[in-house]
Scaffold this active site. Structure first.
Site, mmCIF file in Angstrom:
data_model
loop_
_atom_site.group_PDB
_atom_site.id
_atom_site.type_symbol
_atom_site.label_atom_id
_atom_site.label_comp_id
_atom_site.label_asym_id
_atom_site.label_seq_id
_atom_site.Cartn_x
_atom_site.Cartn_y
_atom_site.Cartn_z
ATOM 1 N N LYS A 55 0.839 -1.208 0.000
ATOM 2 C CA LYS A 55 0.000 0.000 0.000
ATOM 3 C C LYS A 55 0.868 1.250 0.000
ATOM 4 C CE LYS A 55 -3.698 -2.386 2.377
ATOM 5 N NZ LYS A 55 -4.240 -2.815 3.656
ATOM 6 N N GLN A 99 -4.737 -1.415 9.537
ATOM 7 C CA GLN A 99 -4.691 -2.785 9.011
ATOM 8 C C GLN A 99 -5.310 -3.761 10.012
ATOM 9 O OE1 GLN A 99 -3.659 -3.627 5.928
ATOM 10 N NE2 GLN A 99 -4.077 -5.776 6.276
ATOM 11 N N ASP A 122 -11.112 2.768 4.002
ATOM 12 C CA ASP A 122 -11.518 1.360 3.968
ATOM 13 C C ASP A 122 -13.033 1.224 3.818
ATOM 14 O OD1 ASP A 122 -9.700 -0.770 4.050
ATOM 15 O OD2 ASP A 122 -9.193 -0.386 6.147
HETATM 16 N N1 GUN Z 1 -7.162 -6.939 6.367
HETATM 17 C C1 GUN Z 1 -7.587 -7.735 5.362
HETATM 18 N N2 GUN Z 1 -8.244 -7.015 4.432
HETATM 19 C C2 GUN Z 1 -8.233 -5.739 4.861
HETATM 20 C C3 GUN Z 1 -8.729 -4.522 4.323
HETATM 21 O O1 GUN Z 1 -9.351 -4.470 3.257
HETATM 22 N N3 GUN Z 1 -8.502 -3.420 5.064
HETATM 23 C C4 GUN Z 1 -7.844 -3.454 6.242
HETATM 24 N N4 GUN Z 1 -7.686 -2.313 6.905
HETATM 25 N N5 GUN Z 1 -7.358 -4.556 6.764
HETATM 26 C C5 GUN Z 1 -7.552 -5.688 6.068
#
Ligand code: GUN
Length: 303
Positions: A55, A99, A122
């Site tokens: 990311k 995350q 998100d």
């Molecule tokens: N962990 C697994 N998928 C995601 C996601 O789409 N966003 C976040 N913040 N954590 C994750």
């Protein structure tokens, strides 16, 4: 039997990221601002570390201001909450992503609810969940994986999703539920199936569009897929691959790809399907958030 078209998520994600890079350059020209993304990682989960690194790299490649906060696994809930508060108030940060999963001693929902909805790239905050469910997609921030899946569907089928039978297998808050909302907004007839669904193979067989998001390796078999259906496989499962050597692993989706390719009209591979789209849509959400926070007009939606 004819083989399915393989949907190239990597190439489509690259085109989305190119578009976002251009739009970020335009934003910089208009306002002197870069879209700012903050990613918060608590603990040392190796898969999460890989995602966060990807990311961060993608954000920099798009010309964003990108900050990463890597906190120790034993960081207190209070400290995580005060970091989120600090990022909420930081004018250079337009998108905040924490995350998941968080360590057990931290209340995930408490952290997600503290993120300002306008910075919730998100799309997990109840305000954004509510806007999406109420059909106000254009003022929400939409979860990245479902948004990316819609882009893949539209690039494959054109703007012809209306009236199709769509079956979403999986009912998570991250994928299944928001995916169903988006498909409904595209005027599909939507069924949400899950591990308790009776006669799952028959339910899947009735679908023109199958979205697999159950998190079980190759659970959906090829002969469950109606001939010509479009299959979006969201699953990313690591399974042992002894044929590659001792202790080796490989990635497979929730769909038995080698079988399904004989039935589907089009199908996403794993890896190289939905995965790259998730990060591309995170960049898109960050840019959208930045324009809204800076009171600039919205640009054309990507889907
Ligand atoms: N962990 C697994 N998928 C995601 C996601 O789409 N966003 C976040 N913040 N954590 C994750």
């Amino acid at each position: 039997m004819p083989q399915a078209q393989i949907i190239d998520g990597k190439a489509i994600a690259e085109s989305v990221r190119d578009e976002i890079t251009q739009r970020a350059a335009k934003l910089l020209e208009e306002s002197g601002k870069q879209p700012g993304l903050a990613v918060v990682l608590v603990g040392e989960d190796p898969a999460s570390q890989v995602y966060v690194r990807n990311k961060d790299r993608a954000a920099e490649a798009c010309g964003f201001h990108s900050v990463k906060h890597a906190l120790a696994a034993d960081t207190s809930e209070t400290d995580v909450l005060s970091l989120v508060e600090q990022l909420n108030n930081d004018p250079d940060i337009h998108g905040i992503l924490v995350q998941l999963p968080l360590p057990d001693h931290i209340d995930e929902s408490k952290v997600l609810r503290l993120i300002r909805p306008e910075k919730d790239v998100d799309g997990f905050h109840p305000v954004n969940v509510g806007l999406l469910t109420a059909g106000e997609r254009s003022s929400a921030l939409v979860p990245c994986t479902p948004a990316g899946s819609i882009v893949l569907l539209k690039r494959t089928l054109g703007n012809t999703l209306s009236g199709k039978n769509a079956v979403v297998v999986g009912r998570s808050n991250i994928v299944g539920k928001p995916m169903a909302s988006l498909l409904l907004q595209e005027s599909c007839t939507v069924t949400i199936a899950h591990s308790r669904t009776r006669d799952l193979p028959d339910v899947v067989k009735a679908a023109d569009i199958v979205v697999a998001a159950v998190g079980r390796p190759e659970m959906i078999k090829g002969d469950w897929i109606a001939p010509g259906a479009t299959v979006i496989d969201v699953g990313i499962n690591r399974v042992p691959a002894p044929e590659r050597g001792e202790g080796k692993m490989r990635l497979v989706g929730d769909v038995a790809f080698d079988e399904a390719v004989e039935y589907a009209g089009a199908i996403t591979p794993v890896p190289g399907g939905v995965g790259p789209m998730t990060i591309a849509m995170l960049m898109a959400n960050t840019l959208t958030a930045a324009r809204r926070l800076l009171d600039l007009p919205e640009e054309d939606p990507l889907f």
